[in-house]
Design a protein around this motif. Structure first.
Motif, mmCIF file in Angstrom:
data_model
loop_
_atom_site.group_PDB
_atom_site.id
_atom_site.type_symbol
_atom_site.label_atom_id
_atom_site.label_comp_id
_atom_site.label_asym_id
_atom_site.label_seq_id
_atom_site.Cartn_x
_atom_site.Cartn_y
_atom_site.Cartn_z
ATOM 1 N N LEU A 138 21.467 0.256 0.635
ATOM 2 C CA LEU A 138 20.128 -0.103 0.587
ATOM 3 C C LEU A 138 19.498 -1.374 0.398
ATOM 4 O O LEU A 138 19.833 -2.128 -0.645
ATOM 5 N N PRO A 139 18.886 -1.939 1.408
ATOM 6 C CA PRO A 139 18.353 -3.342 0.906
ATOM 7 C C PRO A 139 17.343 -3.663 -0.065
ATOM 8 O O PRO A 139 16.603 -2.490 -0.304
ATOM 9 N N GLY A 140 17.430 -4.672 -0.749
ATOM 10 C CA GLY A 140 16.471 -4.940 -1.716
ATOM 11 C C GLY A 140 15.147 -4.883 -1.341
ATOM 12 O O GLY A 140 14.055 -4.465 -1.780
ATOM 13 N N VAL A 141 14.789 -5.428 0.016
ATOM 14 C CA VAL A 141 13.443 -5.264 0.679
ATOM 15 C C VAL A 141 12.584 -3.854 0.609
ATOM 16 O O VAL A 141 11.730 -3.663 0.577
ATOM 17 N N ALA A 142 13.692 -2.925 1.009
ATOM 18 C CA ALA A 142 13.157 -1.716 0.920
ATOM 19 C C ALA A 142 12.755 -1.164 -0.177
ATOM 20 O O ALA A 142 11.868 -0.351 -0.362
ATOM 21 N N GLN A 143 13.609 -1.373 -1.367
ATOM 22 C CA GLN A 143 13.186 -1.000 -2.620
ATOM 23 C C GLN A 143 11.915 -1.711 -2.877
ATOM 24 O O GLN A 143 11.089 -0.764 -3.588
ATOM 25 N N VAL A 144 11.529 -2.789 -2.782
ATOM 26 C CA VAL A 144 10.316 -3.419 -3.069
ATOM 27 C C VAL A 144 9.188 -2.868 -2.275
ATOM 28 O O VAL A 144 8.141 -2.298 -2.995
ATOM 29 N N ASP A 145 9.422 -2.466 -1.075
ATOM 30 C CA ASP A 145 8.589 -2.024 -0.155
ATOM 31 C C ASP A 145 8.085 -0.379 -0.591
ATOM 32 O O ASP A 145 6.979 -0.131 -0.662
ATOM 33 N N TRP A 146 9.067 0.283 -1.142
ATOM 34 C CA TRP A 146 8.788 1.674 -1.478
ATOM 35 C C TRP A 146 8.107 1.636 -2.778
ATOM 36 O O TRP A 146 7.373 2.551 -2.989
ATOM 37 N N ALA A 147 8.532 0.615 -3.771
ATOM 38 C CA ALA A 147 7.946 0.687 -4.873
ATOM 39 C C ALA A 147 6.453 0.153 -4.481
ATOM 40 O O ALA A 147 5.325 0.880 -5.284
ATOM 41 N N ILE A 148 6.020 -0.475 -3.771
ATOM 42 C CA ILE A 148 4.610 -0.953 -3.401
ATOM 43 C C ILE A 148 3.946 0.217 -2.738
ATOM 44 O O ILE A 148 2.603 0.549 -3.193
ATOM 45 N N ARG A 149 4.621 0.772 -1.553
ATOM 46 C CA ARG A 149 3.960 1.909 -0.894
ATOM 47 C C ARG A 149 3.522 3.252 -2.115
ATOM 48 O O ARG A 149 2.238 3.538 -1.997
ATOM 49 N N LEU A 150 4.401 3.608 -2.995
ATOM 50 C CA LEU A 150 4.235 4.634 -3.821
ATOM 51 C C LEU A 150 3.136 4.156 -5.061
ATOM 52 O O LEU A 150 2.320 4.884 -5.234
ATOM 53 N N GLY A 151 3.302 2.788 -5.176
ATOM 54 C CA GLY A 151 2.035 2.467 -6.222
ATOM 55 C C GLY A 151 0.705 2.571 -5.609
ATOM 56 O O GLY A 151 -0.099 2.902 -6.298
ATOM 57 N N ARG A 152 0.730 2.250 -4.475
ATOM 58 C CA ARG A 152 -0.632 2.157 -3.685
ATOM 59 C C ARG A 152 -1.058 3.612 -3.624
ATOM 60 O O ARG A 152 -2.145 4.204 -3.718
ATOM 61 N N GLN A 153 -0.011 4.624 -3.519
ATOM 62 C CA GLN A 153 -0.624 5.908 -3.502
ATOM 63 C C GLN A 153 -1.052 6.578 -4.843
ATOM 64 O O GLN A 153 -1.970 7.337 -4.786
ATOM 65 N N LEU A 154 -0.752 6.074 -5.925
ATOM 66 C CA LEU A 154 -1.125 6.400 -7.218
ATOM 67 C C LEU A 154 -2.006 5.844 -7.911
ATOM 68 O O LEU A 154 -3.125 6.396 -8.621
ATOM 69 N N PHE A 155 -2.136 4.249 -7.538
ATOM 70 C CA PHE A 155 -2.809 3.678 -8.360
ATOM 71 C C PHE A 155 -3.907 2.707 -7.553
ATOM 72 O O PHE A 155 -3.624 2.570 -6.248
ATOM 73 N N ALA A 156 -4.965 2.522 -8.166
ATOM 74 C CA ALA A 156 -6.053 1.755 -7.370
ATOM 75 C C ALA A 156 -5.825 0.510 -7.407
ATOM 76 O O ALA A 156 -6.541 -0.553 -8.140
ATOM 77 N N MET A 157 -4.651 -0.108 -6.347
ATOM 78 C CA MET A 157 -4.232 -1.492 -6.465
ATOM 79 C C MET A 157 -5.161 -2.178 -5.566
ATOM 80 O O MET A 157 -5.527 -2.044 -4.503
ATOM 81 N N PRO A 158 -5.458 -3.607 -6.048
ATOM 82 C CA PRO A 158 -6.253 -4.605 -4.840
ATOM 83 C C PRO A 158 -5.264 -4.726 -3.795
ATOM 84 O O PRO A 158 -4.102 -4.655 -3.645
ATOM 85 N N PRO A 159 -5.974 -4.977 -2.776
ATOM 86 C CA PRO A 159 -5.276 -5.146 -1.390
ATOM 87 C C PRO A 159 -4.389 -6.308 -1.076
ATOM 88 O O PRO A 159 -3.378 -6.057 -0.211
ATOM 89 N N ARG A 160 -4.387 -7.331 -1.841
ATOM 90 C CA ARG A 160 -3.901 -8.715 -1.290
ATOM 91 C C ARG A 160 -2.586 -8.930 -2.232
ATOM 92 O O ARG A 160 -2.731 -9.130 -3.567
ATOM 93 N N PHE A 161 -1.595 -8.625 -1.633
ATOM 94 C CA PHE A 161 -0.336 -9.146 -2.340
ATOM 95 C C PHE A 161 -0.223 -10.793 -2.678
ATOM 96 O O PHE A 161 -0.594 -11.582 -1.762
ATOM 97 N N VAL A 162 -0.006 -11.192 -3.672
ATOM 98 C CA VAL A 162 0.213 -12.660 -4.390
ATOM 99 C C VAL A 162 1.728 -13.199 -4.508
ATOM 100 O O VAL A 162 1.760 -13.896 -3.642
ATOM 101 N N ARG A 163 2.445 -12.416 -5.183
ATOM 102 C CA ARG A 163 3.885 -12.730 -5.473
ATOM 103 C C ARG A 163 4.470 -11.756 -6.198
ATOM 104 O O ARG A 163 4.030 -10.833 -6.676
ATOM 105 N N MET A 164 5.733 -12.059 -6.011
ATOM 106 C CA MET A 164 6.763 -11.212 -7.030
ATOM 107 C C MET A 164 7.352 -12.064 -8.206
ATOM 108 O O MET A 164 7.415 -13.123 -7.952
#
Length: 565
Positions: free
Chosen positions: A489-515
């Motif tokens: 499983l690529p690391g980029v997929a893990q980060v992508d899944w975390a962000i996708r699921l986070g957006r489903q659950l929480f009122a997150m701002p639209p702009r990615f800044v950094r990791m």
């Protein structure tokens, strides 16, 4: 064929006032087309390399670029669409791109027609043998293949079409739902109208604007089975019937129920044209009830070889006989009937299985609107079915409801197919996926069985934290190519899944800044079950994530977000 002008003579002999079609919302005559062709010829002549890929949204703009490229001695590749994957696959084979493409592809630009007006003013006849076009098969049963066509092949085909159907189409406008970036659309919506002097109109789909366009003047409709199967009954078709002279369908078999609907709604028995990218047009029939046998187009000879259709035709690259993968038999009226594809008979665990027969059995169920069966590749090939249920509510019925439906279909198939020769995997969809040419390709169907996200089992959720279990199915798309020897499983997929699921659950701002503090500690492989912990700090706009399993911690980190600028 009083107004007919041979394609190779079109640039030199067509009258200046002859109407070509609609360009940028305005009528364009032949003089205006020549100005655009001349500008494109200038651009292509100055460009290095022989092979150029074209993709235009507008058919008249495409025609000008095609003729300009041919006039400059270029070979043209048709890009089926402008998706990045399509253009990336073309890039090693061409010297450049032209058309409605993103700046990233550095498309060749057409000079203003006025700037090229004084350059090489006169046109010569096009050389039918040196003008070349490369098209691609649809990939319905495998990977698309490149097919080179000469202008003489294309010209003989449009002449055959005019000989059979020209009497129906005097003075009509040509409307269509099919793209000119495919051989069928190229012939019917660009080359044939140009030779016959029929107006080319922009591509439209089955909405109120197409109904209004079809009602405005005598016209012909060029469509695909995928589009004709979805005629919206609620539209005001009565106004169309007085103007519509013919409905053409090609690119795949037109189901009997779709032909019947066309007859009822549009008042025309559709004319089905049979052929392929390799062969060009082979035969035609009028889809009445029952449908008639296939009749060859002028100049096409046919015979049955070991149960399969073979043809010899001026639309082919050679004069030799070409055996198709279509099974056929001679009909009583001297034509032929098609019996399905020979290349759709596959071997599963040494058992011969007809994909056509499975599809016919599924479509025989009143609850099934459409179905496609395919072979999924892998270490152990297996059959899969994509089914469109007539009851759209099944798509939202939950896993148990869908499972009950597919089990019923499995039972239906069991009457004529043993366990080895029945689909083992199923997908229920609102409509079969199709490409720009209305084709359900192998790649599109296979993608339905390669989910982009794992199956989820939520353990707890709140306003600021959540825990979810993710099962890593081996068919997940992210495992393709990561890595060929051992899938991980690529690391980029893990980060992508975390962000996708986070957006489903929480009122997150639209702009990615950094990791921050991102660590990848353990490899995750197909079959693993991961636990993802998500923590949302609203005050700092930070999403924390942690993937773990029985093997330990796989990845962790934080992602910072901000409001849009």
């Amino acid at each position: 064929m009083a107004d007919w002008i041979a394609l190779h003579q079109l640039l030199r002999t067509a009258p200046a006032h002859r109407l070509v079609g609609d360009a940028d919302g305005q009528p364009l005559d032949h003089a205006g087309l020549l100005a655009r062709v001349r500008a494109w010829r200038t651009a292509f002549a100055a460009a290095a390399g022989r092979d150029w890929a074209l993709h235009f949204d507008d058919s008249v703009a495409f025609a000008a670029a095609l003729l300009g490229a041919w006039s400059a001695g270029k070979r043209v590749y048709l890009a089926a669409d402008r998706l990045p994957a399509t253009l990336q696959a073309l890039q090693p084979h061409v010297d450049g791109f032209a058309g409605d493409l993103e700046p990233h592809w550095a498309p060749l630009a057409m000079p203003l027609p006025e700037a090229a007006a004084g350059i090489h003013e006169e046109f010569s006849d096009l050389d039918e043998l040196s003008c070349r076009l490369v098209v691609f098969t649809s990939g319905s049963t495998g990977e698309p293949e490149a097919i080179e066509k000469r202008l003489d092949q294309l010209a003989r085909e449009v002449e055959a079409l005019e000989q059979v159907f020209g009497g129906l189409l005097d003075g009509v406008q040509v409307h269509g739902t099919v793209s000119h970036q495919h051989i069928y659309g190229l012939l019917f919506r660009v080359l044939w109208p140009l030779a016959a002097g029929r107006a080319i109109l922009p591509r439209r789909f089955f909405h109120e604007d197409l109904v209004a366009a079809l009602s405005a003047a005598p016209c012909v409709l060029v469509a695909t089975p995928a589009h004709l199967k979805r005629l919206p009954e609620q539209l005001e078709w009565r106004a169309v019937r007085g103007q519509l002279r013919a409905v053409f369908s090609s690119g795949g078999p037109l189901p009997d129920h779709a032909a019947a609907q066309v007859r009822v709604l549009l008042g025309q028995a559709p004319i089905e044209v049979f052929g392929s990218s390799e062969t060009g047009g082979i035969a035609w029939r009028r889809c009445e009830a029952p449908p008639s046998a296939w009749q060859p187009l002028p100049g096409v000879r046919w015979r049955i070889e070991e149960g399969q259709l073979a043809v010899a035709s001026p639309h082919l690259a050679t004069t030799a006989w070409w055996r198709s993968e279509d099974r056929a038999e001679i009909a009583d009226d001297g034509g032929f009937r098609l019996l399905g594809r020979a290349d759709r008979i596959v071997k599963i665990e040494e058992r011969r299985v007809s994909l056509d027969a499975l599809e016919r059995a599924l479509r025989a169920d009143p609850a099934v609107a459409d179905a496609r069966v395919l072979v999924l590749p892998g270490q152990r090939e297996q059959l899969a079915a994509v089914v469109v249920p007539r009851d759209g509510g099944l798509l939202d019925a939950g896993a148990e409801g869908r499972r009950s439906f597919t089990q019923r279909l499995t039972t239906l198939l069991a009457a004529g197919h043993d366990a080895v020769s029945r689909p083992r995997r199923w997908r229920l969809v609102p409509a079969l996926p199709v490409n720009a040419q209305g084709k359900s390709t192998q790649a599109l169907l296979q993608a339905l069985f390669q989910p982009s996200m794992p199956s989820l089992h939520w353990l707890d959720r709140s306003d600021s934290t959540a825990t979810v279990q993710l099962a890593l199915d081996p068919s997940l798309r992210v495992f393709d190519g990561h890595f060929p020897q051992v899938a991980v499983l690529p690391g980029v997929a893990q980060v992508d899944w975390a962000i996708r699921l986070g957006r489903q659950l929480f009122a997150m701002p639209p702009r990615f800044v950094r990791m921050d503090a991102v660590k990848f500690q353990q490899l995750a492989r197909p079959g693993d079950v991961l636990l993802l912990q998500l923590d949302w700090d609203a005050a700092r706009a930070v999403l924390g994530f942690r993937f773990s399993s029985d093997h330990g911690v796989h990845a962790s980190g934080k992602v910072l977000f901000a409001d849009a600028d």
